[in-house]
Design an enzyme around this catalytic site. Sequence first.
Site, mmCIF file in Angstrom:
data_model
loop_
_atom_site.group_PDB
_atom_site.id
_atom_site.type_symbol
_atom_site.label_atom_id
_atom_site.label_comp_id
_atom_site.label_asym_id
_atom_site.label_seq_id
_atom_site.Cartn_x
_atom_site.Cartn_y
_atom_site.Cartn_z
ATOM 1 N N ARG A 135 3.354 11.795 9.228
ATOM 2 C CA ARG A 135 3.890 10.622 9.946
ATOM 3 C C ARG A 135 5.327 10.948 10.339
ATOM 4 O O ARG A 135 6.180 11.098 9.469
ATOM 5 C CB ARG A 135 3.836 9.392 9.035
ATOM 6 C CG ARG A 135 4.309 8.113 9.692
ATOM 7 C CD ARG A 135 4.252 6.941 8.705
ATOM 8 N NE ARG A 135 4.624 5.693 9.336
ATOM 9 C CZ ARG A 135 5.892 5.301 9.497
ATOM 10 N NH1 ARG A 135 6.892 6.042 9.075
ATOM 11 N NH2 ARG A 135 6.148 4.147 10.082
ATOM 12 N N LYS A 181 14.003 10.503 6.408
ATOM 13 C CA LYS A 181 14.242 9.642 5.243
ATOM 14 C C LYS A 181 15.445 10.073 4.414
ATOM 15 O O LYS A 181 15.929 11.201 4.527
ATOM 16 C CB LYS A 181 12.986 9.605 4.367
ATOM 17 C CG LYS A 181 11.928 8.696 4.959
ATOM 18 C CD LYS A 181 10.822 8.384 4.005
ATOM 19 C CE LYS A 181 9.840 7.430 4.682
ATOM 20 N NZ LYS A 181 8.574 7.347 3.988
HETATM 21 N N1 HH2 Z 1 7.326 5.157 5.780
HETATM 22 C C1 HH2 Z 1 7.834 4.131 6.488
HETATM 23 C C2 HH2 Z 1 7.005 3.136 7.013
HETATM 24 N N2 HH2 Z 1 5.676 3.202 6.853
HETATM 25 N N3 HH2 Z 1 3.781 4.302 5.984
HETATM 26 C C3 HH2 Z 1 3.255 5.306 5.286
HETATM 27 N N4 HH2 Z 1 1.933 5.374 5.099
HETATM 28 N N5 HH2 Z 1 4.030 6.295 4.736
HETATM 29 C C4 HH2 Z 1 5.371 6.287 4.873
HETATM 30 O O1 HH2 Z 1 6.034 7.202 4.331
HETATM 31 C C5 HH2 Z 1 5.979 5.233 5.610
HETATM 32 C C6 HH2 Z 1 5.129 4.229 6.159
HETATM 33 C C7 HH2 Z 1 9.310 4.060 6.695
HETATM 34 O O2 HH2 Z 1 9.676 4.695 7.892
HETATM 35 P P1 HH2 Z 1 10.050 3.924 9.232
HETATM 36 O O3 HH2 Z 1 8.840 3.222 9.764
HETATM 37 O O4 HH2 Z 1 10.701 4.826 10.187
HETATM 38 O O5 HH2 Z 1 11.145 2.882 8.776
HETATM 39 P P2 HH2 Z 1 11.119 1.311 8.613
HETATM 40 O O6 HH2 Z 1 10.209 0.986 7.491
HETATM 41 O O7 HH2 Z 1 12.557 0.952 8.323
HETATM 42 O O8 HH2 Z 1 10.619 0.714 9.894
#
Ligand code: HH2
Length: 291
Positions: free
Chosen positions: A273, A238
Amino acid sequence: MQQHLQPKETGGWKTARFLLQRPRFQRTGRTRPLIMGVVNLTPDSFSDGGRLLSLSAAVDHARQLLDEGADILDVGGESTRPGAPDVPVEEEWRRVCQVIEELVKWNVPLSLDSLKPEIMERALDMGVDILNDVTGFQSQRAQRLLSCSQAGAVIMHMQGSPRSMQLNPEYADCVAEVQGFLKNTLQTLTQQGVSSERVLVDPGFGFGKTLEHNVALFAAIPDFSQLGAGVLVGVSRKSMIGQLLDRKDPLQRIHGSIQAAVVAAGKGAAVLRVHDVRATLDALIVNDSLI
Ligand code: HH2
């Protein structure tokens, strides 16, 4: 080696034990945080968007994460990165449904990363184990889905919506406000019959937070553990890590993310995660063995 370590009896471990006791979670002896591997079925995720657009690419990636030691797979069809556009229900469902259909056959712990009750309901019907809602179950329909099922839940805090959350995040007291939100939501859910052992709370790193807010929330992980549910920490790749390292490219943030995961584990996180499962797990095992 980690098989011989004893679980620490915190709220987090209680949740981890609950998850491990469920039929799909029968991988015994784990005493470290559970690793939730990210399977982003999106064209535009900040971290790895566009890599898993075919069913076979998604399934191969999921298999790889499990081979690397992931305890849970988190499947999502909508990016929540800052500025991300809303994705219509049918488009999100098109992205995730075949992958869910395939992964439920594997009998592995499966989490759905979606904020839409319509998607949650369909995915529960197909057999997903955990609903991961970045809007923290504020919708009554999502709450009802939980109380009418045996699914686990991740209550995440976000200020605003993905479209606007990073424009100007402001809090009088970030840690207290996030803690209050998680506590109230946990209470609302338990009043509806959802045992806190089924629930993970998540401060929502990067979701309507500046670096200062994220650092304060990270330091408060042990306090979040006191809410009575396990804490999920998601900082992998992030911008918080990017800001600490002055790196724009998410792929240049992997080492920093792994160090953050180790620190989060030390602070009592129940679930991490992550995108980089093997590297995170290696670091946790070595850390546990040498500390
Ligand atoms: N971060 C992301 C997405 N979902 N869910 C939880 N519970 N906690 C988090 O910190 C979290 C989440 C963002 O990461 P990523 O899925 O890699 O990115 P994107 O939202 O652009 O798909």
